[in-house]
Design a protein around this motif. Structure first.
Motif, PDB file in Angstrom:
ATOM      1  N   SER A 125       0.827  -1.206   0.000  1.00  0.00           N
ATOM      2  CA  SER A 125       0.000   0.000   0.000  1.00  0.00           C
ATOM      3  C   SER A 125       0.862   1.256   0.000  1.00  0.00           C
ATOM      4  CB  SER A 125      -0.921   0.014   1.234  1.00  0.00           C
ATOM      5  OG  SER A 125      -0.155   0.164   2.431  1.00  0.00           O
ATOM      6  N   GLN A 126       2.156   1.083   0.279  1.00  0.00           N
ATOM      7  CA  GLN A 126       3.102   2.192   0.267  1.00  0.00           C
ATOM      8  C   GLN A 126       3.936   2.150  -1.013  1.00  0.00           C
ATOM      9  OE1 GLN A 126       3.003   4.513   2.723  1.00  0.00           O
ATOM     10  NE2 GLN A 126       1.288   3.286   3.490  1.00  0.00           N
ATOM     11  N   PRO A 127       4.260   3.321  -1.574  1.00  0.00           N
ATOM     12  CA  PRO A 127       5.072   3.330  -2.797  1.00  0.00           C
ATOM     13  C   PRO A 127       6.429   2.671  -2.559  1.00  0.00           C
ATOM     14  CG  PRO A 127       4.127   5.509  -2.347  1.00  0.00           C
ATOM     15  CD  PRO A 127       3.879   4.680  -1.133  1.00  0.00           C
ATOM     16  N   LEU A 128       6.853   1.888  -3.531  1.00  0.00           N
ATOM     17  CA  LEU A 128       8.167   1.259  -3.446  1.00  0.00           C
ATOM     18  C   LEU A 128       9.247   2.264  -3.831  1.00  0.00           C
ATOM     19  CD1 LEU A 128       7.232  -2.081  -5.232  1.00  0.00           C
ATOM     20  CD2 LEU A 128       7.636  -1.752  -2.793  1.00  0.00           C
ATOM     21  N   PRO A 129      10.378   2.254  -3.156  1.00  0.00           N
ATOM     22  CA  PRO A 129      11.437   3.207  -3.496  1.00  0.00           C
ATOM     23  C   PRO A 129      11.973   2.951  -4.900  1.00  0.00           C
ATOM     24  CG  PRO A 129      12.240   1.564  -1.933  1.00  0.00           C
ATOM     25  CD  PRO A 129      10.767   1.371  -2.037  1.00  0.00           C
ATOM     26  N   ALA A 130      12.134   4.023  -5.665  1.00  0.00           N
ATOM     27  CA  ALA A 130      12.695   3.915  -7.012  1.00  0.00           C
ATOM     28  C   ALA A 130      14.218   3.984  -6.943  1.00  0.00           C
ATOM     29  CB  ALA A 130      12.147   5.028  -7.899  1.00  0.00           C
ATOM     30  N   LEU A 131      14.857   3.404  -7.943  1.00  0.00           N
ATOM     31  CA  LEU A 131      16.317   3.333  -7.979  1.00  0.00           C
ATOM     32  C   LEU A 131      16.896   4.170  -9.117  1.00  0.00           C
ATOM     33  CD1 LEU A 131      16.820  -0.517  -7.374  1.00  0.00           C
ATOM     34  CD2 LEU A 131      16.956   1.333  -5.686  1.00  0.00           C
ATOM     35  N   TRP A 132      16.252   5.279  -9.434  1.00  0.00           N
ATOM     36  CA  TRP A 132      16.746   6.094 -10.546  1.00  0.00           C
ATOM     37  C   TRP A 132      18.175   6.584 -10.322  1.00  0.00           C
ATOM     38  CZ3 TRP A 132      14.743   5.322 -14.927  1.00  0.00           C
ATOM     39  CH2 TRP A 132      13.376   5.140 -15.098  1.00  0.00           C
ATOM     40  N   PRO A 133      18.555   7.046  -9.138  1.00  0.00           N
ATOM     41  CA  PRO A 133      19.960   7.470  -8.969  1.00  0.00           C
ATOM     42  C   PRO A 133      20.948   6.336  -9.222  1.00  0.00           C
ATOM     43  CG  PRO A 133      18.611   8.336  -7.186  1.00  0.00           C
ATOM     44  CD  PRO A 133      17.754   7.353  -7.928  1.00  0.00           C
ATOM     45  N   GLN A 134      20.617   5.139  -8.735  1.00  0.00           N
ATOM     46  CA  GLN A 134      21.492   3.993  -8.961  1.00  0.00           C
ATOM     47  C   GLN A 134      21.549   3.626 -10.443  1.00  0.00           C
ATOM     48  OE1 GLN A 134      19.139   4.232  -6.657  1.00  0.00           O
ATOM     49  NE2 GLN A 134      20.085   3.841  -4.672  1.00  0.00           N
ATOM     50  N   PHE A 135      20.394   3.715 -11.110  1.00  0.00           N
ATOM     51  CA  PHE A 135      20.371   3.417 -12.538  1.00  0.00           C
ATOM     52  C   PHE A 135      21.187   4.447 -13.316  1.00  0.00           C
ATOM     53  CE2 PHE A 135      18.516   3.992 -16.775  1.00  0.00           C
ATOM     54  CZ  PHE A 135      18.676   2.709 -17.286  1.00  0.00           C
ATOM     55  N   GLU A 136      21.026   5.721 -12.986  1.00  0.00           N
ATOM     56  CA  GLU A 136      21.758   6.768 -13.701  1.00  0.00           C
ATOM     57  C   GLU A 136      23.263   6.632 -13.506  1.00  0.00           C
ATOM     58  OE1 GLU A 136      19.882  10.260 -12.203  1.00  0.00           O
ATOM     59  OE2 GLU A 136      18.071   9.973 -13.406  1.00  0.00           O
ATOM     60  N   ALA A 137      23.675   6.015 -12.397  1.00  0.00           N
ATOM     61  CA  ALA A 137      25.103   5.796 -12.169  1.00  0.00           C
ATOM     62  C   ALA A 137      25.680   4.758 -13.133  1.00  0.00           C
ATOM     63  CB  ALA A 137      25.338   5.344 -10.729  1.00  0.00           C
ATOM     64  N   LEU A 138      24.807   4.021 -13.829  1.00  0.00           N
ATOM     65  CA  LEU A 138      25.250   3.028 -14.809  1.00  0.00           C
ATOM     66  C   LEU A 138      25.316   3.598 -16.225  1.00  0.00           C
ATOM     67  CD1 LEU A 138      22.947   0.064 -13.634  1.00  0.00           C
ATOM     68  CD2 LEU A 138      25.286   0.567 -12.872  1.00  0.00           C
ATOM     69  N   ALA A 139      25.157   4.902 -16.367  1.00  0.00           N
ATOM     70  CA  ALA A 139      24.970   5.510 -17.683  1.00  0.00           C
ATOM     71  C   ALA A 139      26.166   5.350 -18.619  1.00  0.00           C
ATOM     72  CB  ALA A 139      24.630   6.995 -17.527  1.00  0.00           C
ATOM     73  N   ALA A 140      27.348   5.121 -18.079  1.00  0.00           N
ATOM     74  CA  ALA A 140      28.540   4.973 -18.924  1.00  0.00           C
ATOM     75  C   ALA A 140      28.772   3.525 -19.344  1.00  0.00           C
ATOM     76  CB  ALA A 140      29.768   5.503 -18.197  1.00  0.00           C
ATOM     77  N   ILE A 141      27.904   2.613 -18.934  1.00  0.00           N
ATOM     78  CA  ILE A 141      28.094   1.182 -19.197  1.00  0.00           C
ATOM     79  C   ILE A 141      27.101   0.733 -20.262  1.00  0.00           C
ATOM     80  CG2 ILE A 141      28.094  -1.123 -18.161  1.00  0.00           C
ATOM     81  CD1 ILE A 141      28.548   0.302 -15.446  1.00  0.00           C
TER      82      ILE A 141
END
Length: 299
Positions: free
Chosen positions: A218-234
């Motif tokens: 019932s509570q929003p799940l935490p998103a991992l956008w910062p962690q995903f953006e840290a993979l941008a060079a791969i």
């Protein structure tokens, strides 16, 4: 060489001493990245068997492939402390396994929870990640998809035979996986269950179910956008089942906008998570890995 002779069982100690297991396919190839396969929540190294055979033996550029069993799954020991069944501990376990194998950098394929572990590895040890394949997972997990997993695990069928297991899996997942053949379903149940004196049992610690059952959706799940953006060079290939309830098309679009090196595929007739050994997917994955490696070498 038979498929059962194509890998060796590798056992190693986790940072806390727990005995863990991985399958190692093929030999280390000088100049070519090995491939690390990370399965879903309750799954194990057997999920990757056919894909690993292709990547290690049949691909134009054969690679060593390592498929891990997390603690509490497959041939890895069960943890008496259920709180250790989390992606942070499991990421540390993978790093310990890589160290034991002498692997300093590799391409990673992560299905569902395996993809979440890759996000954690990007924070803990980014240099180990040379290319990434995310199989039906991204920075945003849809509550409906997680609720479906909760419901399935809480009411998981208890088949006595493999034909019963195939029928049970079809009854639950058949609508989302219309493209699968009998052979595909047979491989699925062969990876999911183990034979015991008491009959077929799911090949994971039953306490894993508690880690999902206790989530408050019932509570929003935490998103991992910062962690995903840290993979941008791969270099990254994101794969989504067209019928997936866990990874939405909107999230996939958001991933593409944030990662300029990302390629994306949607697999028709499959849900969460696509079977990576089906159709042209082994060749597609091998081609992506080869292209990513050549691109890195020319820089």
């Amino acid at each position: 060489m038979s498929s059962t002779e194509a890998f060796v069982d590798f056992f190693y100690a986790a940072p806390d001493g727990l005995r863990l297991h991985a399958r190692v396919y093929g030999e280390a190839k000088s100049g070519h990245w090995p491939v690390i396969c990370l399965p879903g929540l309750t799954r194990n190294a057997r999920d990757f068997h056919e894909l690993a055979l292709y990547l290690s033996m049949r691909s134009p550029v054969p690679r060593q492939v390592v498929a891990f069993d997390y603690r509490g799954r497959g041939q890895s020991a069960y943890d008496p402390d259920v709180s250790h069944y989390n992606v942070g501990v499991e990421a540390s376990d993978i790093l310990a396994g890589l160290a034991a194998l002498g692997i300093e950098e590799a391409a990673f394929i992560g299905t569902s929870r395996g993809g979440l572990i890759i996000h954690v590895l990007g924070a803990l040890r980014p240099a180990v990640l040379k290319a990434i394949v995310l199989n039906d997972i991204g920075p945003v997990i849809e509550p409906a998809g997680l609720a479906h997993i909760q419901s399935y695990l809480e009411r998981a069928p208890r088949p006595k035979t493999f034909p019963e297991a195939m029928d049970a899996q079809r009854s639950v997942h058949g609508k989302d996986f219309s493209k699968l053949s009998d052979a595909d379903w047979r491989r699925m149940v062969g990876a999911l269950y183990r034979e015991t004196a008491q009959g077929l049992l799911p090949d994971f610690d039953p306490k894993l179910v508690d880690t999902v059952a206790n989530l408050d959706l019932s509570q929003p799940l935490p998103a991992l956008w910062p962690q995903f953006e840290a993979l941008a060079a791969i270099p990254l290939l994101a794969m989504r089942g067209a019928n997936s309830k866990l990874l939405s098309a909107e999230t996939l679009d958001g991933m593409r906008k944030r990662h300029q090196m990302m390629e994306a595929m949607t697999i028709d007739g499959q849900g969460h998570a696509p079977f990576l050994e089906t159709g042209s997917l082994p060749s597609d994955i091998a081609t992506f890995l080869d292209r990513a490696e050549r691109g890195r070498q020319t820089k």
